[in-house]
Enzyme design. Structure first.
Site, mmCIF file in Angstrom:
data_model
loop_
_atom_site.group_PDB
_atom_site.id
_atom_site.type_symbol
_atom_site.label_atom_id
_atom_site.label_comp_id
_atom_site.label_asym_id
_atom_site.label_seq_id
_atom_site.Cartn_x
_atom_site.Cartn_y
_atom_site.Cartn_z
ATOM 1 N N GLY A 199 45.084 40.052 43.273
ATOM 2 C CA GLY A 199 44.853 41.355 44.227
ATOM 3 C C GLY A 199 43.541 41.030 44.847
ATOM 4 N N ARG A 200 42.315 41.367 43.967
ATOM 5 C CA ARG A 200 41.032 41.283 44.509
ATOM 6 C C ARG A 200 40.629 40.003 45.124
ATOM 7 N NH1 ARG A 200 38.999 44.622 39.535
ATOM 8 N NH2 ARG A 200 40.862 43.479 38.839
ATOM 9 N N TYR A 241 52.632 56.466 39.615
ATOM 10 C CA TYR A 241 53.502 57.112 40.735
ATOM 11 C C TYR A 241 54.639 57.719 40.360
ATOM 12 C CZ TYR A 241 49.275 55.540 42.936
ATOM 13 O OH TYR A 241 48.090 55.327 43.516
ATOM 14 N N ARG A 284 58.098 46.389 40.318
ATOM 15 C CA ARG A 284 57.075 46.410 39.906
ATOM 16 C C ARG A 284 56.725 47.719 38.488
ATOM 17 N NH1 ARG A 284 50.454 46.393 41.669
ATOM 18 N NH2 ARG A 284 50.348 44.183 40.759
HETATM 19 C C1 LIG Z 1 41.943 48.135 46.673
HETATM 20 C C2 LIG Z 1 42.999 48.016 45.757
HETATM 21 C C3 LIG Z 1 44.412 48.533 46.396
HETATM 22 C C4 LIG Z 1 45.578 48.515 45.628
HETATM 23 N N1 LIG Z 1 46.782 48.989 46.069
HETATM 24 C C5 LIG Z 1 47.754 48.838 45.269
HETATM 25 C C6 LIG Z 1 48.956 49.066 45.919
HETATM 26 O O1 LIG Z 1 49.162 49.646 47.106
HETATM 27 N N2 LIG Z 1 50.075 48.945 45.189
HETATM 28 C C7 LIG Z 1 50.240 48.397 43.673
HETATM 29 O O2 LIG Z 1 51.143 48.465 43.134
HETATM 30 N N3 LIG Z 1 48.900 48.062 43.119
HETATM 31 C C8 LIG Z 1 47.678 48.301 43.981
HETATM 32 N N4 LIG Z 1 46.715 47.973 43.334
HETATM 33 C C9 LIG Z 1 46.738 46.836 42.154
HETATM 34 C C10 LIG Z 1 46.655 45.515 42.534
HETATM 35 O O3 LIG Z 1 48.042 45.254 42.972
HETATM 36 C C11 LIG Z 1 46.366 44.603 41.170
HETATM 37 O O4 LIG Z 1 47.447 45.064 40.199
HETATM 38 C C12 LIG Z 1 45.067 44.634 40.811
HETATM 39 O O5 LIG Z 1 44.108 44.707 41.818
HETATM 40 C C13 LIG Z 1 44.807 43.757 39.558
HETATM 41 O O6 LIG Z 1 44.879 42.439 40.144
HETATM 42 P P1 LIG Z 1 43.501 41.624 40.417
HETATM 43 O O7 LIG Z 1 42.561 41.624 39.262
HETATM 44 O O8 LIG Z 1 43.970 40.307 40.830
HETATM 45 O O9 LIG Z 1 42.731 42.196 41.616
HETATM 46 C C14 LIG Z 1 45.546 47.650 43.982
HETATM 47 C C15 LIG Z 1 44.207 47.280 43.594
HETATM 48 C C16 LIG Z 1 42.857 47.543 44.518
HETATM 49 C C17 LIG Z 1 42.014 46.806 43.912
#
Ligand SMILES: Cc1cc2nc3c(=O)[nH]c(=O)nc-3n(C[C@H](O)[C@H](O)[C@H](O)COP(=O)(O)O)c2cc1C
Length: 365
Positions: A323-324, A186, A233
């Site tokens: 995240g997930r 971004y 971040r």
């Molecule tokens: C549905 C979804 C929405 C996300 N929205 C953002 C967000 O708003 N801002 C951001 O920095 N990362 C966003 N991410 C990235 C997550 O913060 C995270 O880095 C990513 O899911 C990896 O972590 P995990 O393996 O624990 O899911 C998003 C990821 C997912 C799956």
């Protein structure tokens, strides 16, 4: 106790957290009018067991937007909506940071006020990237991004002021911290990366120049709320939304030093491989970063409780964001504590809609 370190408290800048299981920022696109409401209050309060909830990316201004149905923090109504969310989260014993977002070129005229052209460091389209728009018939969906225009030099102070005003509002709404979103291709990462920034003024060219906007944003936000409440971040080496960068390592080293000098509360690294399109970070990279940044260091991306515990035990990081796993497990901390099985998230309900796939995931009890 399993996961001793991960479940132990930590002081992050000016804020004390009850554990190191953080909730990663997650866009859920459930605020049609960009104002968080009762549904968001319920969703976040369900997850208040997390040491720190980092909010979904939140637009700092109308022109910061690239995705419809995402929340903002530039109006009184949005601020009041977030205040309601914070009352619920604090009432449930949680702590929460607001993620400040400007999408830059990941946008389209259809999402911009009065059909304006999206802004970016340079007039270079994000090849292969989609934003999320509402069509004239009221339906919504992904849409290729448009070619942005380069920000004029004299527009940059106004842009920095948008971040400052957003930080001011976040404080009034009751957030414990803010997170400056300089990751995931971004606007701020578009300035950091060589492929998207071809400016020839003081915001382009060298590492120092490409980092300038982010550091000026951090300074402005710090002036409003204090360095002990500011996090950043970053996602070095990420290869999404057409982003390319010839000098991610050099940039990381420079930023780690500059952010350390500013004594911000935390640095949050989103590892590139969770998207399936970036390389894995090495422990040499993590060690180098640990040596340069003395504040709280958070890692995110495909972490399990075991992997997070090892990260902390080995001294490479202080906390992990999930995240997930947090989408599907509102009681994630309790599940880690009891070494219980986790619910699986349903990707079909990640974005948009209402309570389904949002506030209806079951807890252990
Ligand atoms: C549905 C979804 C929405 C996300 N929205 C953002 C967000 O708003 N801002 C951001 O920095 N990362 C966003 N991410 C990235 C997550 O913060 C995270 O880095 C990513 O899911 C990896 O972590 P995990 O393996 O624990 O899911 C998003 C990821 C997912 C799956």
């Amino acid at each position: 106790m399993a996961y001793d370190k991960l479940l132990s408290p930590i002081i992050v800048g000016d804020v004390e957290l009850s554990n190191r299981v953080l909730m990663a920022p997650l866009t859920r696109a459930r605020t049609p009018d960009s104002v968080p409401g009762e549904l968001q209050a319920e969703y976040y309060a369900q997850r208040a067991n997390s040491g720190l909830i980092i909010s979904e990316a939140t637009n700092i201004s109308p022109t910061a937007r690239g995705y419809v149905y995402t929340p903002g923090i530039w109006t009184d109504a949005q601020e009041a909506g977030w205040r309601r969310v914070l009352e619920a989260v604090h009432g449930a014993g949680g702590r929460m940071a607001l993620q400040l977002w400007h999408v830059g070129r990941i946008s389209h005229e259809m999402v911009q006020p009065e059909g304006q052209t999206p802004v970016a460091p340079s007039a270079l389209r994000a090849e292969g990237a989609n934003c999320f728009v509402e069509f004239e018939d009221g339906s919504s969906g992904q849409h290729p991004t448009s070619t942005p225009r380069a920000l004029e030099l004299d527009e940059i102070p106004g842009l920095i002021d948008d971040y400052r005003q957003a930080a001011k509002r976040s404080k009034r709404a009751g957030f414990d911290l803010v997170e400056v979103h300089a990751a995931n291709a971004y606007l701020l990462q578009q300035f950091l990366a060589t492929g998207s920034n071809q400016r020839t003024d003081r915001y382009g060219g060298s590492v120092v120049n490409r980092a300038r906007l982010l550091l000026e944003v951090v300074d402005a936000v710090t002036e409003e709320i204090g360095a002990g409440r500011v996090g950043v971040r970053l996602s070095p080496f990420i290869e999404i939304f057409g982003l390319s960068d010839d000098e991610p390592q050099e940039m990381m080293r420079y930023l780690a030093g500059e952010l350390d000098r500013r004594k911000i509360a935390y640095l949050h690294i989103n590892e590139p491989d969770w998207t399936g399109e970036g390389p894995q970070l090495s422990d040499d990279f993590r060690r180098d970063l640990r040596d340069r940044f003395t504040g709280t260091l958070i890692y995110c991306g495909h972490y399990t409780a075991e992997r997070a515990e090892t990260l902390i035990v080995n001294g490479l990081g202080d906390a992990a964001a999930f995240g997930r796993p947090y989408i599907a497990n509102p009681d994630l901390v309790e599940r880690f504590r009891r070494e219980a099985v986790l619910n699986e998230p349903n990707p079909d309900t990640f974005y948009g809609g209402g309570a389904e796939g949002y506030t209806d995931y079951p807890t252990l009890d």
